[in-house]
Design a protein around this motif. Structure first.
Motif, PDB file in Angstrom:
ATOM      1  N   TRP A  31      -1.072  12.422  -8.916  1.00  6.90           N
ATOM      2  CA  TRP A  31      -1.505  13.604  -8.173  1.00  6.90           C
ATOM      3  C   TRP A  31      -0.337  14.567  -8.054  1.00  6.90           C
TER       4      TRP A  31
ATOM      5  N   THR B 198       3.485   7.465   5.378  1.00  6.65           N
ATOM      6  CA  THR B 198       3.335   7.410   3.925  1.00  6.65           C
ATOM      7  C   THR B 198       3.145   8.806   3.332  1.00  6.65           C
ATOM      8  N   LEU B 199       2.277   9.586   3.956  1.00  8.44           N
ATOM      9  CA  LEU B 199       2.073  10.961   3.478  1.00  8.44           C
ATOM     10  C   LEU B 199       3.316  11.819   3.660  1.00  8.44           C
TER      11      LEU B 199
ATOM     12  N   SER C 295       0.973   8.916  -6.085  1.00  9.75           N
ATOM     13  CA  SER C 295       0.992  10.356  -5.782  1.00  9.75           C
ATOM     14  C   SER C 295       1.975  11.100  -6.661  1.00  9.75           C
TER      15      SER C 295
ATOM     16  N   GLN D  64       0.878   4.034  -2.955  1.00 11.12           N
ATOM     17  CA  GLN D  64       0.518   5.419  -2.636  1.00 11.12           C
ATOM     18  C   GLN D  64       1.613   6.389  -3.046  1.00 11.12           C
ATOM     19  N   TRP D  65       2.856   6.023  -2.780  1.00 13.30           N
ATOM     20  CA  TRP D  65       3.962   6.902  -3.174  1.00 13.30           C
ATOM     21  C   TRP D  65       4.005   7.078  -4.693  1.00 13.30           C
TER      22      TRP D  65
ATOM     23  N   GLU E  72      -0.281   5.703   7.783  1.00 19.51           N
ATOM     24  CA  GLU E  72      -0.702   6.710   6.822  1.00 19.51           C
ATOM     25  C   GLU E  72       0.094   8.008   6.955  1.00 19.51           C
TER      26      GLU E  72
ATOM     27  N   LEU F 177       0.825  -1.213   0.000  1.00 18.55           N
ATOM     28  CA  LEU F 177       0.000   0.000   0.000  1.00 18.55           C
ATOM     29  C   LEU F 177       0.857   1.259   0.000  1.00 18.55           C
ATOM     30  N   GLY F 178       1.942   1.263   0.809  1.00 20.18           N
ATOM     31  CA  GLY F 178       2.805   2.434   0.853  1.00 20.18           C
ATOM     32  C   GLY F 178       3.463   2.718  -0.494  1.00 20.18           C
TER      33      GLY F 178
ATOM     34  N   VAL G 248       5.570  11.033   0.774  1.00 24.45           N
ATOM     35  CA  VAL G 248       5.009  11.643  -0.431  1.00 24.45           C
ATOM     36  C   VAL G 248       5.248  13.140  -0.439  1.00 24.45           C
TER      37      VAL G 248
END
Length: 279
Positions: A89, A141-142, A85, A81-82, A138, A77-78, A145
């Motif tokens: 995004w 992870t953020l 993003s 997400q990285w 989370e 998941l990490g 990012v």
């Protein structure tokens, strides 16, 4: 004859002493029986408590399975997400806003980590520990990012290198020579590997953008992953297992992975901008 006669009203002290000795013997016997019953009850309660604790504690195989499954979920998941993003995004953040966001995320991650690892009472209240565990995951992870959102350099090679470092050094942590301690073996192995890699880099004139991240992984992130592996798999490094501690073990291993990916990106960027540009 008069001296030997005794009146009827005179007390018989010999009879009373015999009766008192009999009563004291009965009391002692009753107290010994009572104490033995108390000891038996305490032993039964302690045995029940131990059996309850043993029943509550999972086996080592189940504990390690939980850790590996959670670690795989976190890494998958990490990484998604990285990469999602940085590729999909792309917000327009100026350096001031990004610095503030990084600071807030870092403070929240530190507070959550201290609450999860430091305060043991939170770990025994379900599902509160899962909530804190998810918030740690989370926020870290953020944070990664947000650190790399403008440079857009969080690409697949760095993620694969981070996974490779974690897997290789986790396997290396499974074996320790019998004549060495675990920490001493980590130091000896890291020193030997750094010497070999430095000799190869000097011989083949390896670029600093590759040598600096490799040295950072060999000196810091690799031994860190090896230490976590020894704490998880070696019996003498970990005496007991509790149901909440697989969350802590998987969180520590994922933190190592996240810092590995971030560290090699910063080391690569530093080497490219400062060392290779002047070489």
């Amino acid at each position: 004859m008069l001296g030997l006669t005794r009146s009827v009203s005179a007390p018989n002290f010999s009879v009373r002493t015999v009766e008192s000795s009999r009563s004291t013997n009965r009391l002692e016997a009753d107290s010994s029986v009572w104490s033995s019953q108390l000891q038996e009850e305490e032993a039964s309660v302690s045995s029940l408590g131990l059996s309850f604790i043993r029943r509550k504690q999972p086996s080592r195989f189940v504990f390690r399975t939980y850790v590996c499954v959670l670690l795989g979920i976190e890494v998958s998941l990490g990484s998604l997400q990285w990469l999602g993003s940085t590729y999909r995004w792309r917000p327009d953040l100026n350096p001031a806003n990004r610095s503030l966001s990084v600071l807030l995320l870092l403070l929240s991650w530190i507070n959550l980590t201290l609450a999860f690892i430091g305060f043991r009472r939170l770990q025994f209240t379900f599902p509160l520990n899962w909530i804190i565990f998810g918030c740690i995951f989370e926020s870290l992870t953020l944070l990664v990012v947000c650190l790399h959102i403008l440079e857009l350099d969080l690409t697949w090679p760095f993620v694969l290198v981070g996974i490779g470092v974690m897997v290789v050094y986790t396997l290396l942590g499974l074996w320790v020579p019998s004549f060495l301690t675990a920490n001493l073996w980590i130091i000896i192995l890291a020193s030997f590997v750094v010497f070999v890699v430095s000799a190869i880099a000097l011989y083949f004139h390896l670029q600093m953008s590759y040598y600096v991240p490799a040295s950072l992984c060999l000196v810091f992130f690799g031994p860190w992953a090896m230490f976590n592996s020894q704490k998880l798999f070696l019996p003498h490094m970990r005496t007991g297992y509790l149901p909440h501690q697989y969350l802590e073990a998987s969180a520590k291993m994922y933190i190592n992975y996240a810092f590995t990916v971030s560290g090699i990106i910063f080391a690569h960027r530093l080497a490219v901008n400062t060392l290779d540009s002047h070489g």
